[in-house]
Design a protein around this motif. Sequence first.
Motif, PDB file in Angstrom:
ATOM      1  N   UNK A 109       0.803  -1.217   0.000  1.00 27.28           N
ATOM      2  CA  UNK A 109       0.000   0.000   0.000  1.00 27.28           C
ATOM      3  C   UNK A 109       0.830   1.257   0.000  1.00 27.28           C
ATOM      4  N   UNK A 110       1.994   1.194  -0.705  1.00 27.45           N
ATOM      5  CA  UNK A 110       2.917   2.326  -0.784  1.00 27.45           C
ATOM      6  C   UNK A 110       3.463   2.743   0.580  1.00 27.45           C
ATOM      7  N   UNK A 111       3.537   1.776   1.495  1.00 24.11           N
ATOM      8  CA  UNK A 111       4.138   2.007   2.808  1.00 24.11           C
ATOM      9  C   UNK A 111       5.376   1.120   2.942  1.00 24.11           C
ATOM     10  N   UNK A 112       6.343   1.576   3.709  1.00 24.62           N
ATOM     11  CA  UNK A 112       7.582   0.810   3.870  1.00 24.62           C
ATOM     12  C   UNK A 112       7.350  -0.482   4.632  1.00 24.62           C
ATOM     13  N   UNK A 113       6.366  -0.490   5.536  1.00 24.16           N
ATOM     14  CA  UNK A 113       6.075  -1.713   6.292  1.00 24.16           C
ATOM     15  C   UNK A 113       4.618  -1.737   6.727  1.00 24.16           C
ATOM     16  N   UNK A 114       4.158  -2.939   7.051  1.00 26.28           N
ATOM     17  CA  UNK A 114       2.807  -3.154   7.565  1.00 26.28           C
ATOM     18  C   UNK A 114       2.892  -4.164   8.708  1.00 26.28           C
ATOM     19  N   UNK A 206       5.716  -7.007   7.869  1.00 22.31           N
ATOM     20  CA  UNK A 206       6.415  -7.169   6.597  1.00 22.31           C
ATOM     21  C   UNK A 206       7.019  -5.824   6.234  1.00 22.31           C
ATOM     22  N   UNK A 207       8.256  -5.853   5.777  1.00 23.46           N
ATOM     23  CA  UNK A 207       8.977  -4.634   5.431  1.00 23.46           C
ATOM     24  C   UNK A 207       9.483  -4.738   4.001  1.00 23.46           C
ATOM     25  N   UNK A 208       9.511  -3.614   3.318  1.00 24.45           N
ATOM     26  CA  UNK A 208       9.937  -3.629   1.922  1.00 24.45           C
ATOM     27  C   UNK A 208      11.401  -4.034   1.790  1.00 24.45           C
ATOM     28  N   UNK A 209      12.182  -3.881   2.859  1.00 24.77           N
ATOM     29  CA  UNK A 209      13.601  -4.235   2.839  1.00 24.77           C
ATOM     30  C   UNK A 209      13.910  -5.527   3.590  1.00 24.77           C
ATOM     31  N   UNK A 210      12.902  -6.297   3.952  1.00 20.10           N
ATOM     32  CA  UNK A 210      13.132  -7.476   4.790  1.00 20.10           C
ATOM     33  C   UNK A 210      13.962  -8.555   4.100  1.00 20.10           C
ATOM     34  N   UNK A 211      14.026  -8.514   2.766  1.00 14.00           N
ATOM     35  CA  UNK A 211      14.798  -9.524   2.055  1.00 14.00           C
ATOM     36  C   UNK A 211      16.199  -9.095   1.676  1.00 14.00           C
TER      37      UNK A 211
END
Length: 300
Positions: A109-114, A206-211
Amino acid sequence: MVGFLTALPGAVAQGIIWGIMAIGVYITYRVLDLADLTVDGTLGTGGAVLVMCTIGGMDIRLAMVMAVLAGCLAGLATGIFHTFFGIPAILAGILTQLALYSVNLRILGNKANQTLSVMNYDLIISLRYINKSIIIGAIFVVILIALLYWFFGTEMGHSVRATGCNAAMARANGINTDSRKILGLVISNGIVALAGALLAQYQGFADVNMGRGAIVIGLAAVIIGEVVFGKIFKNFALRLTGAVCGGIIYYIAITLVLRLGLNANDLKLFSALVVACFLGIPYWKSKVIPKQKKVQKKGV
């Protein structure tokens, strides 16, 4: 020491999850003999899809299936880049990984994390219930290894392994190596996305950079498993088990060095050094052992 023992169950639980990811890395790195960097993006994709589907009201089990399918699509994209466009595997993986950053951001949703709280949703595993998470993670490992052992024992699975061993010989025997590479990448990234879905539940977000840097951890788990258990685990299923054990050993080591005072900002450096050391062990063995044999022969 007491603090380390207290943190040990958490390290084991997290090591199992990353061990599942290492199984996916093993398929591309050892079975297909391809360097696939897609996993850095696919892990985040699995976590993002799981979190957003669960928040949207989907059953957690179905959300996990959706996460795996999303990972399979990522692997399919890399496979198409590599086979149909003739892009080297490592570069194809980088391209997909780069694209997945924007895709993951859109999914979130265009957020860095949820966030995904175990208090609000019926999660399968959670940091709050570590012992339960270890048991369920182990069940996932057993089922996954059993399925892969069965699949790679079929004619299709043998053709995938043959493609990784010798693509030219596989083509000479009528195997479509391009389709087998795509299949291997799809399976691998589906497994990585499964690990991402489990990790998102375990850590509660969940984070956009988690991987980011996941490939290094995956390689560390695979190499540690081979170095420690290589002479014992000869069977394919046991080698996959060794990758999971490597993930557990890696996270136990991480927990130990953190307790000894290592700055958390240096973890990536530590991971890179661990992988470099374990990758270098087979090379130095090949250099040292022949010299020892020569010395023994001269002594005789």
